[in-house]
Design a protein around this motif. Structure first.
Motif, PDB file in Angstrom:
ATOM      1  N   ALA A 100     -21.948 -49.716   0.825  1.00 37.76           N
ATOM      2  CA  ALA A 100     -23.176 -48.902   0.848  1.00 37.76           C
ATOM      3  C   ALA A 100     -24.386 -49.758   0.477  1.00 37.76           C
ATOM      4  O   ALA A 100     -25.450 -49.674   1.097  1.00 37.76           O
ATOM      5  CB  ALA A 100     -23.036 -47.713  -0.094  1.00 37.76           C
TER       6      ALA A 100
ATOM      7  N   THR B  96     -27.497 -40.285   3.095  1.00 37.70           N
ATOM      8  CA  THR B  96     -27.175 -39.025   2.416  1.00 37.70           C
ATOM      9  C   THR B  96     -25.748 -38.958   1.870  1.00 37.70           C
ATOM     10  O   THR B  96     -25.358 -37.943   1.300  1.00 37.70           O
ATOM     11  CB  THR B  96     -27.423 -37.834   3.370  1.00 37.70           C
TER      12      THR B  96
ATOM     13  N   ILE C 243     -34.058 -41.299   2.741  1.00 37.85           N
ATOM     14  CA  ILE C 243     -33.510 -40.021   2.247  1.00 37.85           C
ATOM     15  C   ILE C 243     -32.162 -40.299   1.595  1.00 37.85           C
ATOM     16  O   ILE C 243     -31.202 -40.697   2.264  1.00 37.85           O
ATOM     17  CB  ILE C 243     -33.363 -38.994   3.381  1.00 37.85           C
TER      18      ILE C 243
ATOM     19  N   VAL D 161     -18.971 -48.377  -2.784  1.00 33.61           N
ATOM     20  CA  VAL D 161     -20.317 -48.722  -3.237  1.00 33.61           C
ATOM     21  C   VAL D 161     -20.799 -50.057  -2.683  1.00 33.61           C
ATOM     22  O   VAL D 161     -21.974 -50.194  -2.314  1.00 33.61           O
ATOM     23  CB  VAL D 161     -20.365 -48.698  -4.786  1.00 33.61           C
TER      24      VAL D 161
ATOM     25  N   GLY E 222     -27.243 -41.574  -7.126  1.00 28.84           N
ATOM     26  CA  GLY E 222     -26.249 -41.001  -6.212  1.00 28.84           C
ATOM     27  C   GLY E 222     -24.960 -40.649  -6.928  1.00 28.84           C
ATOM     28  O   GLY E 222     -24.948 -40.423  -8.141  1.00 28.84           O
TER      29      GLY E 222
ATOM     30  N   GLY F 281     -28.777 -42.873  -3.566  1.00 26.93           N
ATOM     31  CA  GLY F 281     -27.532 -43.460  -4.049  1.00 26.93           C
ATOM     32  C   GLY F 281     -27.605 -44.962  -3.817  1.00 26.93           C
ATOM     33  O   GLY F 281     -28.683 -45.501  -3.502  1.00 26.93           O
TER      34      GLY F 281
ATOM     35  N   ALA G 257     -36.119 -33.608  -4.705  1.00 30.57           N
ATOM     36  CA  ALA G 257     -36.713 -33.463  -3.365  1.00 30.57           C
ATOM     37  C   ALA G 257     -35.609 -33.111  -2.378  1.00 30.57           C
ATOM     38  O   ALA G 257     -34.791 -33.962  -2.023  1.00 30.57           O
ATOM     39  CB  ALA G 257     -37.390 -34.772  -2.961  1.00 30.57           C
TER      40      ALA G 257
ATOM     41  N   ALA H  85     -21.701 -38.713   1.039  1.00 28.48           N
ATOM     42  CA  ALA H  85     -20.531 -37.925   1.467  1.00 28.48           C
ATOM     43  C   ALA H  85     -20.183 -36.880   0.418  1.00 28.48           C
ATOM     44  O   ALA H  85     -20.601 -36.978  -0.728  1.00 28.48           O
ATOM     45  CB  ALA H  85     -19.343 -38.863   1.680  1.00 28.48           C
TER      46      ALA H  85
ATOM     47  N   VAL I 236     -34.490 -32.402   1.100  1.00 25.44           N
ATOM     48  CA  VAL I 236     -34.871 -32.493   2.515  1.00 25.44           C
ATOM     49  C   VAL I 236     -34.063 -31.403   3.208  1.00 25.44           C
ATOM     50  O   VAL I 236     -32.843 -31.496   3.324  1.00 25.44           O
ATOM     51  CB  VAL I 236     -34.545 -33.890   3.079  1.00 25.44           C
TER      52      VAL I 236
ATOM     53  N   LYS J 133     -18.714 -37.936 -15.868  1.00 20.09           N
ATOM     54  CA  LYS J 133     -19.748 -38.981 -15.932  1.00 20.09           C
ATOM     55  C   LYS J 133     -21.125 -38.404 -16.247  1.00 20.09           C
ATOM     56  O   LYS J 133     -21.898 -39.012 -16.974  1.00 20.09           O
ATOM     57  CB  LYS J 133     -19.847 -39.683 -14.576  1.00 20.09           C
TER      58      LYS J 133
ATOM     59  N   ALA K  19     -26.846 -46.832  -1.323  1.00 17.55           N
ATOM     60  CA  ALA K  19     -27.395 -47.250  -0.025  1.00 17.55           C
ATOM     61  C   ALA K  19     -28.903 -47.042   0.027  1.00 17.55           C
ATOM     62  O   ALA K  19     -29.656 -47.934   0.447  1.00 17.55           O
ATOM     63  CB  ALA K  19     -26.710 -46.470   1.107  1.00 17.55           C
TER      64      ALA K  19
ATOM     65  N   GLU L 237     -11.068 -54.908  -9.593  1.00 18.70           N
ATOM     66  CA  GLU L 237     -11.401 -53.548 -10.052  1.00 18.70           C
ATOM     67  C   GLU L 237     -10.138 -52.689 -10.055  1.00 18.70           C
ATOM     68  O   GLU L 237      -9.849 -51.980 -11.022  1.00 18.70           O
ATOM     69  CB  GLU L 237     -12.459 -52.958  -9.119  1.00 18.70           C
TER      70      GLU L 237
HETATM   71  C1  LIG Z   1     -18.443 -36.544  -6.131  1.00 16.37           C
HETATM   72  C2  LIG Z   1     -18.227 -38.035  -5.900  1.00 16.37           C
HETATM   73  C3  LIG Z   1     -17.918 -38.864  -6.993  1.00 16.37           C
HETATM   74  C4  LIG Z   1     -17.708 -40.245  -6.788  1.00 16.37           C
HETATM   75  N1  LIG Z   1     -17.364 -41.042  -7.853  1.00 16.37           N
HETATM   76  C5  LIG Z   1     -17.046 -42.354  -7.652  1.00 16.37           C
HETATM   77  C6  LIG Z   1     -16.585 -43.197  -8.716  1.00 16.37           C
HETATM   78  O1  LIG Z   1     -16.497 -42.760  -9.855  1.00 16.37           O
HETATM   79  N2  LIG Z   1     -16.249 -44.475  -8.435  1.00 16.37           N
HETATM   80  C7  LIG Z   1     -16.336 -44.984  -7.164  1.00 16.37           C
HETATM   81  O2  LIG Z   1     -16.015 -46.166  -6.950  1.00 16.37           O
HETATM   82  N3  LIG Z   1     -16.790 -44.231  -6.150  1.00 16.37           N
HETATM   83  C8  LIG Z   1     -17.118 -42.925  -6.355  1.00 16.37           C
HETATM   84  N4  LIG Z   1     -17.525 -42.142  -5.295  1.00 16.37           N
HETATM   85  C9  LIG Z   1     -17.771 -42.806  -4.030  1.00 16.37           C
HETATM   86  C10 LIG Z   1     -19.128 -43.531  -4.177  1.00 16.37           C
HETATM   87  O3  LIG Z   1     -19.975 -42.676  -4.858  1.00 16.37           O
HETATM   88  C11 LIG Z   1     -19.705 -43.940  -2.867  1.00 16.37           C
HETATM   89  O4  LIG Z   1     -18.927 -44.986  -2.352  1.00 16.37           O
HETATM   90  C12 LIG Z   1     -21.175 -44.421  -2.972  1.00 16.37           C
HETATM   91  O5  LIG Z   1     -21.896 -43.686  -3.897  1.00 16.37           O
HETATM   92  C13 LIG Z   1     -21.812 -44.297  -1.610  1.00 16.37           C
HETATM   93  O6  LIG Z   1     -23.192 -44.503  -1.699  1.00 16.37           O
HETATM   94  P1  LIG Z   1     -24.215 -43.723  -0.735  1.00 16.37           P
HETATM   95  O7  LIG Z   1     -25.556 -44.225  -1.127  1.00 16.37           O
HETATM   96  O8  LIG Z   1     -23.762 -43.849   0.657  1.00 16.37           O
HETATM   97  O9  LIG Z   1     -24.044 -42.186  -1.083  1.00 16.37           O
HETATM   98  P2  LIG Z   1     -24.289 -41.331  -2.415  1.00 16.37           P
HETATM   99  O10 LIG Z   1     -24.069 -42.116  -3.634  1.00 16.37           O
HETATM  100  O11 LIG Z   1     -23.480 -40.106  -2.219  1.00 16.37           O
HETATM  101  O12 LIG Z   1     -25.837 -40.966  -2.351  1.00 16.37           O
HETATM  102  C14 LIG Z   1     -26.350 -40.047  -1.431  1.00 16.37           C
HETATM  103  C15 LIG Z   1     -27.574 -39.424  -2.037  1.00 16.37           C
HETATM  104  O13 LIG Z   1     -28.225 -38.645  -1.044  1.00 16.37           O
HETATM  105  C16 LIG Z   1     -28.760 -37.494  -1.644  1.00 16.37           C
HETATM  106  N5  LIG Z   1     -28.923 -36.472  -0.610  1.00 16.37           N
HETATM  107  C17 LIG Z   1     -27.991 -36.011   0.261  1.00 16.37           C
HETATM  108  N6  LIG Z   1     -28.509 -35.072   1.065  1.00 16.37           N
HETATM  109  C18 LIG Z   1     -29.800 -34.931   0.686  1.00 16.37           C
HETATM  110  C19 LIG Z   1     -30.867 -34.095   1.134  1.00 16.37           C
HETATM  111  N7  LIG Z   1     -30.698 -33.212   2.140  1.00 16.37           N
HETATM  112  N8  LIG Z   1     -32.070 -34.192   0.509  1.00 16.37           N
HETATM  113  C20 LIG Z   1     -32.266 -35.083  -0.498  1.00 16.37           C
HETATM  114  N9  LIG Z   1     -31.283 -35.891  -0.965  1.00 16.37           N
HETATM  115  C21 LIG Z   1     -30.083 -35.818  -0.373  1.00 16.37           C
HETATM  116  C22 LIG Z   1     -27.723 -37.112  -2.692  1.00 16.37           C
HETATM  117  O14 LIG Z   1     -28.289 -36.337  -3.727  1.00 16.37           O
HETATM  118  C23 LIG Z   1     -27.236 -38.479  -3.184  1.00 16.37           C
HETATM  119  O15 LIG Z   1     -27.906 -38.898  -4.352  1.00 16.37           O
HETATM  120  C24 LIG Z   1     -17.790 -40.791  -5.494  1.00 16.37           C
HETATM  121  C25 LIG Z   1     -18.147 -39.959  -4.426  1.00 16.37           C
HETATM  122  C26 LIG Z   1     -18.359 -38.588  -4.606  1.00 16.37           C
HETATM  123  C27 LIG Z   1     -18.708 -37.727  -3.423  1.00 16.37           C
END
Ligand SMILES: Cc1cc2nc3c(=O)[nH]c(=O)nc-3n(C[C@H](O)[C@H](O)[C@H](O)COP(=O)(O)OP(=O)(O)OC[C@H]3O[C@@H](n4cnc5c(N)ncnc54)[C@H](O)[C@@H]3O)c2cc1C
Length: 473
Positions: free
Chosen positions: A322, A118, A7, A319, A38, A10, A82, A120, A84, A146, A12, A211
């Protein structure tokens, strides 16, 4: 073999799906967004791509390779749009289709092995005037720049804390704004103390340092001042943002009297860190750590059998962490073993990146006296328009320390966003004013049994069609 459900697509979730497929397990990958990637790889839709998307994102090639691999794999079902919306008694409930569409498809899965990824939400602290049009969270502005190439304003100030302010300023410049300054509330002494502690650890993350150096040089090139120990403490304007007050703050973020100055801007971007999206993990029964992240062991396992977690829900680490956590979680959830050679390097790398994340958390922690820049009238919960004064008086007059009763009394956190924006802030303000100096009972601002909006009609039709992981090939 049962499917592995991932789920979140992004960094991760994508890494988890790729490594689970490498072990041979079928995967279903869900994301509520229309596109994979993500928050980090947020990009223009395929029908109007950027000419050179790769220059706008770090690690774009890695993303493309993961996406292509998963989309071409017949044993990986990638489901975008999708939502959840619940995990209930081990069953995963998903609505597939446009968020506001009327013909969404309901799916229900028996949760075998699951990876929760999911992510943050980005967090912004309240500031007098932050409810004026023209104020954005830093993440919101970044998403517009973006994902839509939208310029949020002509003269923009970026304020808050954390290295995330730097890519936001860079994206604003790219989308055509003039960034009048980046104001980091942590003082230089704190940043130096934590950033330069144990310098040998930094050698293990040279790309992170590079970076940051890249952003610093872009700031110099665009003459963007980066000012530490300063915060936007008020936002002024009649119908929209016209100016901000910038104040020097002490180590606890208390504004220093006499240091205020006004700067004309038409947009403000605020970023004070991130809050993990915990609702599904809580619904699944996963234990949280003292810092309120999903607790995982060395194998990325949560406290619930067969439920793994990775990425920002286990700790804010960026990232790279993750990706590593996702790869580990996918491998192990799919039946791979902890001592497999593929895993050894990932575990080492995870350790290094977690150290880096702790360094960031210490350098950019929120100061305990930030509420001193609020006025009685400052709106804290924007959905229910609950002011700072009404929150304070609810806590002091009732002398209650129960978050649930204080929320019901004030309605803070009970509006459309269900506390996603203000939850942690409301807890902090109320907790500091209880007789014991902290809240009692469960932290209900993270508990949202319905994780995404669902229509009553859809609920009523629920059960007409179910899909079980066990029935699928
Ligand atoms: C708004 C925002 C902008 C960012 N921009 C940058 C940046 O420009 N540069 C940088 O270095 N870091 C950025 N970050 C931080 C970076 O995105 C994170 O470090 C990285 O993306 C973490 O990866 P992740 O897979 O844990 O989470 P995410 O990338 O947040 O992915 C989580 C995914 O889970 C999905 N999801 C959540 N809940 C549900 C659900 N109930 N049902 C279905 N899908 C769900 C979301 O749609 C999302 O696609 C940003 C963070 C945020 C919140």
């Amino acid at each position: 073999m049962d499917q592995l459900i991932v789920i979140g697509a992004g960094p991760a979730g994508l890494a988890a799906a790729v490594s689970a497929r490498a072990v041979g397990r079928p995967v279903v990958l869900f994301d509520s967004s229309d596109y994979l990637g993500g928050q980090y790889w947020r990009h223009l839709p395929p029908e109007r791509p950027a000419r050179r998307e790769s220059v706008l994102h770090h690690g774009w090639e890695r993303f493309q390779s993961m996406r292509e691999q998963l989309e071409a794999d017949p044993r990986c079902e990638v489901v975008t749009g999708a939502h959840v919306w619940a995990i209930d008694h081990g069953r995963i409930h998903v609505m597939v289709g446009e968020a506001d569409g009327t013909d969404r498809e309901a799916r229900v899965y028996d949760a075998g092995a699951v990876v929760l990824a999911t992510g943050a939400f980005d967090r912004a602290l309240p500031i007098p005037g932050w409810d004026l049009p023209g104020v954005f969270t830093a993440g919101g502005a970044q998403a517009l720049a973006k994902g839509e190439r939208v310029r949020v304003g002509e003269r923009v100030v970026v304020a808050g804390t954390g290295p995330f302010l730097l890519p936001v300023a860079a994206s604003l410049v790219r989308s055509g704004s003039t960034v009048v300054g980046v104001y980091e509330a942590s003082r230089a002494s704190r940043l130096v103390r934590h950033w330069t502690a144990r310098p040998w650890e930094l050698l293990a993350t040279p790309h992170k340092v590079l970076e940051l150096a890249g952003y610093a040089s872009s700031h110099i090139g665009h003459r963007i001042p980066y000012v530490t120990g300063h915060a936007v403490t008020a936002i002024e304007g009649r119908d929209r943002v016209e100016s901000v007050t910038i104040s020097a703050v002490d180590g606890s973020w208390r504004p220093i009297a006499g240091s205020e100055r006004s700067v004309a801007v038409d947009a403000v971007c605020l970023g004070h860190g991130f809050t993990p999206r915990l609702e599904l993990a809580i619904a699944a029964g996963c234990r949280l750590s003292a810092e309120r992240f999903v607790e995982v062991d060395d194998e990325q396992r949560t406290s619930v059998a067969s439920v793994f977690a990775a990425g920002e829900i286990t700790g804010i680490g960026g990232v790279d962490l993750a990706l590593v956590e996702g790869a580990l979680a996918g491998h192990l959830a799919a039946g791979g073993r902890l001592h497999d050679p593929a895993v050894r390097m990932l575990r080492l790398r995870r350790g290094v990146l977690r150290q880096f994340a702790r360094r960031l958390a210490r350098a950019h922690a929120i100061g305990e006296n930030w509420t001193t820049w609020l006025t009685d009238e400052t709106i804290v919960c924007r959905c229910e328009e609950v002011s700072f004064a009404s929150l304070c008086s609810a806590a002091t007059t009732t002398r209650s320390s129960g978050l649930r009763s204080l929320k019901l009394l004030t309605r803070a956190g009970l509006g459309a966003c269900q506390g996603r924006v203000c939850g942690r802030t409301v807890e902090g303000i109320l907790g500091a004013r209880t007789p014991q100096g902290r809240l009692s009972g469960p932290r209900t601002t993270d508990r949202r049994p319905i994780a995404a909006p669902i229509r009553l009609g859809e609920l009523a039709r629920q059960g007409e069609r179910t899909t079980s992981t066990k029935q699928r090939p």
